[in-house]
Design a protein around this motif. Structure first.
Motif, PDB file in Angstrom:
ATOM      1  N   ARG A 183      -0.073  -0.198   6.602  1.00 21.52           N
ATOM      2  CA  ARG A 183      -0.268   1.082   6.889  1.00 21.52           C
ATOM      3  C   ARG A 183       1.335   1.969   6.876  1.00 21.52           C
ATOM      4  N   ILE A 184       1.634   2.607   5.701  1.00 17.32           N
ATOM      5  CA  ILE A 184       2.804   3.256   5.420  1.00 17.32           C
ATOM      6  C   ILE A 184       2.543   4.794   5.698  1.00 17.32           C
ATOM      7  N   GLY A 185       3.342   5.510   6.671  1.00 15.40           N
ATOM      8  CA  GLY A 185       3.232   6.814   6.596  1.00 15.40           C
ATOM      9  C   GLY A 185       4.253   7.605   6.178  1.00 15.40           C
ATOM     10  N   ILE A 186       3.768   8.847   5.314  1.00 13.51           N
ATOM     11  CA  ILE A 186       4.518   9.399   4.405  1.00 13.51           C
ATOM     12  C   ILE A 186       4.644  10.884   5.022  1.00 13.51           C
ATOM     13  N   ASP A 210      -0.033  -6.721  -7.519  1.00 19.51           N
ATOM     14  CA  ASP A 210       1.036  -7.864  -7.513  1.00 19.51           C
ATOM     15  C   ASP A 210       0.665  -8.650  -6.024  1.00 19.51           C
ATOM     16  N   GLY A 211      -0.109  -8.296  -5.263  1.00 23.30           N
ATOM     17  CA  GLY A 211      -0.209  -9.051  -3.888  1.00 23.30           C
ATOM     18  C   GLY A 211      -0.091  -8.103  -2.810  1.00 23.30           C
ATOM     19  N   GLY A 212       0.549  -7.014  -2.835  1.00 23.49           N
ATOM     20  CA  GLY A 212       0.861  -6.166  -1.794  1.00 23.49           C
ATOM     21  C   GLY A 212       2.143  -6.270  -1.423  1.00 23.49           C
ATOM     22  N   ILE A 213       2.128  -6.234   0.118  1.00 23.39           N
ATOM     23  CA  ILE A 213       3.299  -6.839   0.972  1.00 23.39           C
ATOM     24  C   ILE A 213       3.071  -8.134   1.577  1.00 23.39           C
ATOM     25  N   ALA A 214       3.678  -9.362   1.322  1.00 22.92           N
ATOM     26  CA  ALA A 214       3.378 -10.376   1.808  1.00 22.92           C
ATOM     27  C   ALA A 214       1.818 -10.686   1.895  1.00 22.92           C
ATOM     28  N   GLY A 215       0.993 -10.346   0.787  1.00 21.16           N
ATOM     29  CA  GLY A 215      -0.479 -10.705   0.522  1.00 21.16           C
ATOM     30  C   GLY A 215      -1.279  -9.669   1.286  1.00 21.16           C
ATOM     31  N   ARG A 216      -0.457  -8.598   2.037  1.00 16.33           N
ATOM     32  CA  ARG A 216      -1.486  -7.541   2.613  1.00 16.33           C
ATOM     33  C   ARG A 216      -1.324  -6.320   1.705  1.00 16.33           C
ATOM     34  N   PRO A 217      -2.567  -5.611   1.540  1.00 14.07           N
ATOM     35  CA  PRO A 217      -2.544  -4.371   0.642  1.00 14.07           C
ATOM     36  C   PRO A 217      -1.748  -3.166   1.294  1.00 14.07           C
ATOM     37  N   ILE A 218      -1.256  -2.147   0.519  1.00 12.60           N
ATOM     38  CA  ILE A 218      -0.523  -1.266   1.102  1.00 12.60           C
ATOM     39  C   ILE A 218      -1.410   0.096   1.172  1.00 12.60           C
ATOM     40  N   GLU A 219      -1.359   0.643   2.390  1.00 12.65           N
ATOM     41  CA  GLU A 219      -2.237   1.936   2.528  1.00 12.65           C
ATOM     42  C   GLU A 219      -1.392   3.008   2.936  1.00 12.65           C
ATOM     43  N   LEU A 220      -1.195   4.205   2.283  1.00 14.19           N
ATOM     44  CA  LEU A 220      -0.348   5.228   2.442  1.00 14.19           C
ATOM     45  C   LEU A 220      -1.227   6.234   3.194  1.00 14.19           C
ATOM     46  N   VAL A 221      -0.518   6.743   4.330  1.00  7.51           N
ATOM     47  CA  VAL A 221      -1.222   7.898   5.163  1.00  7.51           C
ATOM     48  C   VAL A 221      -0.243   8.821   4.836  1.00  7.51           C
ATOM     49  N   ILE A 222      -0.657  10.136   4.269  1.00  7.24           N
ATOM     50  CA  ILE A 222       0.324  11.081   3.968  1.00  7.24           C
ATOM     51  C   ILE A 222       0.378  12.375   4.784  1.00  7.24           C
ATOM     52  N   GLU A 223       1.402  12.785   5.192  1.00  5.29           N
ATOM     53  CA  GLU A 223       1.332  14.071   5.934  1.00  5.29           C
ATOM     54  C   GLU A 223       2.501  14.961   5.402  1.00  5.29           C
TER      55      GLU A 223
END
Length: 424
Positions: A36-39, A68-81
């Motif tokens: 989970r990446i907060g923006i 292409d596999g996300g980050i080390a095999g885990r998908p990226i999810e963006l949480v935008i504020e």
């Protein structure tokens, strides 16, 4: 301030998200626990279009990386504020960290805001990777030993480069200089840097006018009149918000630019609004870390620019590169630490791995120094209106790396300007 939970949006495309309410962007891939990446980015006001360009780019990056596999095999999810005032943005940062439980927060464009958020990141022991924000108080680094905060390149890089190119292309023609710069530390430091670099190059120029409009001033006729009355042969302006196209349009209408050379180190932010109808040619035109029409662009940049311009009908600017770079640097750090440990790395292992990881960003290669300040490639050159767009492109393209344009760790900027080996 009460912050309501954003609408949850999963499995939707980038184009759909761009028009939707800010929230969670999670392109569907393998059913692994997402990263989970907060923006935090502006979506309205003077920097709204700037923030939107960055958001579009990080969505594009997440979608591409997830395929292409996300980050080390885990998908990226963006949480935008949204990035707004320092106070409200600090509250949203805490919400992302404490409630949304994001693994990393990225974004921030205003140094005024990032100066407030950075100490909060240190306090919460939360990883923060800035797009364009710094922790500079003027030209002085206010957080020389951060543990959790990665910063953008120095604010003065584009002004240093534009000053060097002014000497390269116009030395011998610079006798009477005038400045019109935003009335805060960024504008004042850039104007001073320009003058010091001229003097160091042996250019003895008379300062005939200095104008300091407040950011967001949309009637610049009095400033234009004052500049014209001073009869400069060179105008330097580090204006970079919506007031820059206004200045160029009003200056053109008044005949200000006839026989005058110009440097606009941060013009790239307003590329789509700087129309050929009022833009003179041969302007030193700054694109910072992304020139969308770079003749030697990488396949990555070409794919992004083609997709962006096809989808949004406008050119991307450097905030797209800053957003992509932040996510790419985080991904590189996580995967390097994952490879070293054979497991999902701890936060301190990720932070230790990010510096010195060379990554390919949209605008070219980049990395973070050990003091967590970015080093990327900058592009400027002389503008031309001979193209198929309604705004200028570059007839000459110069590129410098940030280590040529910003002070080393622990060095005073003004001392560095006087003693460094400059590339021109």
């Amino acid at each position: 301030m009460n912050i309501t939970r954003r609408a949850l949006m999963r499995g939707i495309g980038v184009a759909g998200l761009a028009a939707a309410t800010p929230g969670i962007f999670a392109p569907a891939i393998a059913q692994a626990k997402p990263v989970r990446i907060g923006i935090l980015a502006p979506r309205s006001g003077a920097m709204g279009t700037v923030g939107e360009c960055g958001i579009r780019a990080v969505q594009w990056a997440a979608e591409r990386m997830n395929k292409d596999g996300g980050i080390a095999g885990r998908p990226i999810e963006l949480v935008i504020e949204e990035e707004t005032s320092p106070k409200d943005t600090i509250e949203r940062f805490r919400r992302l960290v404490l409630q949304e439980k994001v693994d990393c927060v990225q974004g921030l464009i205003s140094t005024g805001v990032s100066l407030g958020v950075a100490p909060t990141a240190e306090e919460e022991q939360a990883l923060l990777i800035m797009w364009d924000g710094t922790t500079q108080d003027g030209v002085k680094e206010a957080m020389p030993k951060s543990n959790y905060v990665f910063r953008s390149t120095d604010n003065e890089c584009e002004a240093v480069m534009a000053s060097l190119l002014a000497i390269k292309y116009f030395k011998g023609k610079i006798k009477r200089i005038a400045g019109i710069n935003p009335d805060y530390s960024y504008g004042r430091n850039n104007w001073e840097a320009f003058q010091q670099i001229l003097r160091r190059a042996g250019v003895e120029a008379e300062v005939v006018a200095e104008q300091w409009p407040k950011v967001g001033t949309m009637d610049l006729t009095s400033h234009v009149a004052a500049l014209k009355a001073a009869k400069p042969d060179f105008i330097f302006s580090s204006m970079l918000f919506a007031d820059l196209p206004v200045f160029m349009k009003q200056g053109s209408a008044a005949g200000l630019f006839e026989g005058v050379n110009i440097a606009l180190p941060a013009a790239g932010w307003q590329i789509n609004q700087l129309k050929k109808e009022f833009m003179p040619e041969n302007v030193v035109f700054g694109h910072n870390t992304l020139y969308f029409a770079l003749p030697t662009a990488s396949p990555l940049q070409k794919a992004f620019v083609d997709d962006y311009m096809g989808r949004y009908k406008e050119a991307p600017h450097w905030e797209a590169d800053r957003a992509y770079f932040a996510l790419a640097a985080y991904k590189a750090g996580v995967e390097a630490a994952n490879k070293a440990t054979g497991r999902w790395p701890k936060l301190d292992e990720i932070i230790a791995a990010i510096p010195e990881q060379k990554v390919q960003s949209l605008g070219g290669p980049g990395q973070f120094r050990k003091d967590k300040i970015a080093e990327q490639t900058f592009y400027q050159g002389l503008s031309t209106n001979k193209n198929t767009y309604d705004f200028p492109t570059l007839s000459t393209v110069d590129s410098f790396t940030a280590d040529q344009l910003q002070k080393p760790p622990g060095v005073d900027f003004w001392d560095w300007i006087k003693t460094s080996k400059l590339p021109v």
